[in-house]
Design an enzyme around this catalytic site. Sequence first.
Site, PDB file in Angstrom:
ATOM      1  CE  LYS A 292      75.920  24.972  49.793  1.00 11.40           C
ATOM      2  NZ  LYS A 292      76.594  23.867  49.490  1.00 11.40           N
ATOM      3  CD  GLN A 293      66.381  29.998  49.161  1.00 10.23           C
ATOM      4  OE1 GLN A 293      65.522  29.028  49.480  1.00 10.23           O
ATOM      5  NE2 GLN A 293      65.811  31.472  48.905  1.00 10.23           N
ATOM      6  N   GLY A 294      70.706  29.804  47.625  1.00 10.61           N
ATOM      7  CA  GLY A 294      71.595  31.118  47.600  1.00 10.61           C
ATOM      8  C   GLY A 294      70.910  32.330  47.464  1.00 10.61           C
ATOM      9  CB  ALA A 295      71.902  35.886  47.274  1.00  9.92           C
ATOM     10  CD  GLU A 296      72.514  34.548  40.215  1.00  5.16           C
ATOM     11  OE1 GLU A 296      73.304  34.930  40.670  1.00  5.16           O
ATOM     12  OE2 GLU A 296      71.826  34.717  39.256  1.00  5.16           O
ATOM     13  CB  ALA A 297      69.654  30.052  41.656  1.00  5.06           C
TER      14      ALA A 297
ATOM     15  CB  VAL B  26      70.646  23.898  44.132  1.00  6.77           C
ATOM     16  CG1 VAL B  26      71.088  22.702  43.286  1.00  6.77           C
ATOM     17  CG2 VAL B  26      71.517  25.164  43.151  1.00  6.77           C
TER      18      VAL B  26
ATOM     19  CE  LYS C 200      72.528  28.612  39.297  1.00  7.04           C
ATOM     20  NZ  LYS C 200      74.055  28.752  39.004  1.00  7.04           N
TER      21      LYS C 200
ATOM     22  CG  ASP D 173      80.908  32.558  41.735  1.00  4.66           C
ATOM     23  OD1 ASP D 173      79.704  32.299  42.021  1.00  4.66           O
ATOM     24  OD2 ASP D 173      81.840  33.102  42.396  1.00  4.66           O
TER      25      ASP D 173
END
Lengths: 175, 230
Positions: free
Chosen positions: B14-19, B21, B34, B137
């Site tokens: 996964k690619q989120g805004a923060e990190a 994975v 992460k 969160d």
Amino acid sequence: MHLTQKLELFPDHIVTQMLFKAVTNAAELRQSAVEGKINGALINPTMLVSPFQVLVAANKAVHLQKIGKMKTRSLNSEIIFNLSPTNNISEAFRRFGVSDGDNSVLVVLVHSKDDLQLLSDVSAKVDGRQVPVEDVSSLSDIAKIKKLYKVTLQEEACGTLLDAVVCRMATKDVM
Amino acid sequence: MALQEYLSGAELLKQGAEARVYRVEFLGRPTIVKERFPKRYRHPLLDEKLTHRRTVQEVRSILRCRRAGIATPVVYFVNYNSHCIFLEDIVGSLTVRDHIASTQQSGSCPEVELGHLAERVGQILARMHDEDVIHGDLTTSNMLLQLSAEDGDSNLVLIDFGLSYISALPEDKGVDLYVLEKAFLSTHPNTEVLFEKLLKSYAASSKKSPAVIKKLDEVRLRGRKRSMVG
């Protein structure tokens, strides 16, 4: 017999572990290690839960060596230090390093490629019987480990002792 | 850098805004990495401080939760230079979000099964808040259900402690629950009763719950996401 693991993050580094029982020259070995004559870390296996615990310590040691941030003076002493849940270096050596009266020892070698000569050099120095590294769990002093790592009762319910130990080793620097 | 090569060959989950994975094998074990990558839209000094702080907080909260008996992934290794956390991969798990969605669609008796789940979540959150850990969160995507092979029992594992911090204030705990409530009700339609069950279980399991629930009610009325204290 011995256990080998490549360090995925450090492609040229291989970690080999060798376990010896019925060791009679622990004092001599410890002296050689202090003098830097043995190119490996000598660990007291009663404080170990599993070979994975050693791998985690070795991986962190190589990482810190690469970025120049080791807390101790050599890679081998850093491996021993990383096993400890505290930041006191002498205490780490006392508890996790081999002591004069020990009758078992786990040798950890960080080397490149398959250096079988190194393995036989080191095992020649140990006066004892080599056994499979997996046997280390039979030598674990569970009570002492739980006490030293301060493993809580609830923690044991949500994971294994190895989980608790590895987590503390990995997070020691920020706790 | 060896780390970049290692990650470029890894499976990006996964690619989120923060990190980002990744799933990898590390020291012979299935591992999640992460990576909190640098954010170029931030001032570099600020970015470094923030990223480092988030990494450290995540790692501290995980250990604190484990000590209290809350299941979280085990931390294997942290690289503070590249802000990478190497964690245990909870194999054979699915998020509570996916579980609720699939149970609602196909389950034989969804209310009963999900009711049990809600109770367990309430208990775990109670224990976490009693430890003064604020997750920050709470969503159903940050809770994993690991089906255990032997007894068919499932393990509830909390993940993603990047926004977590330590606080004893009932306001912070109330807001934590409010975040979950908002996420829960918006992701899973018609689950008000289920969430009530969760709160009841929380209230029954936590020693400090009356103050927290009171604050939750206040926050709901105000409709704010942040408590302006001081």
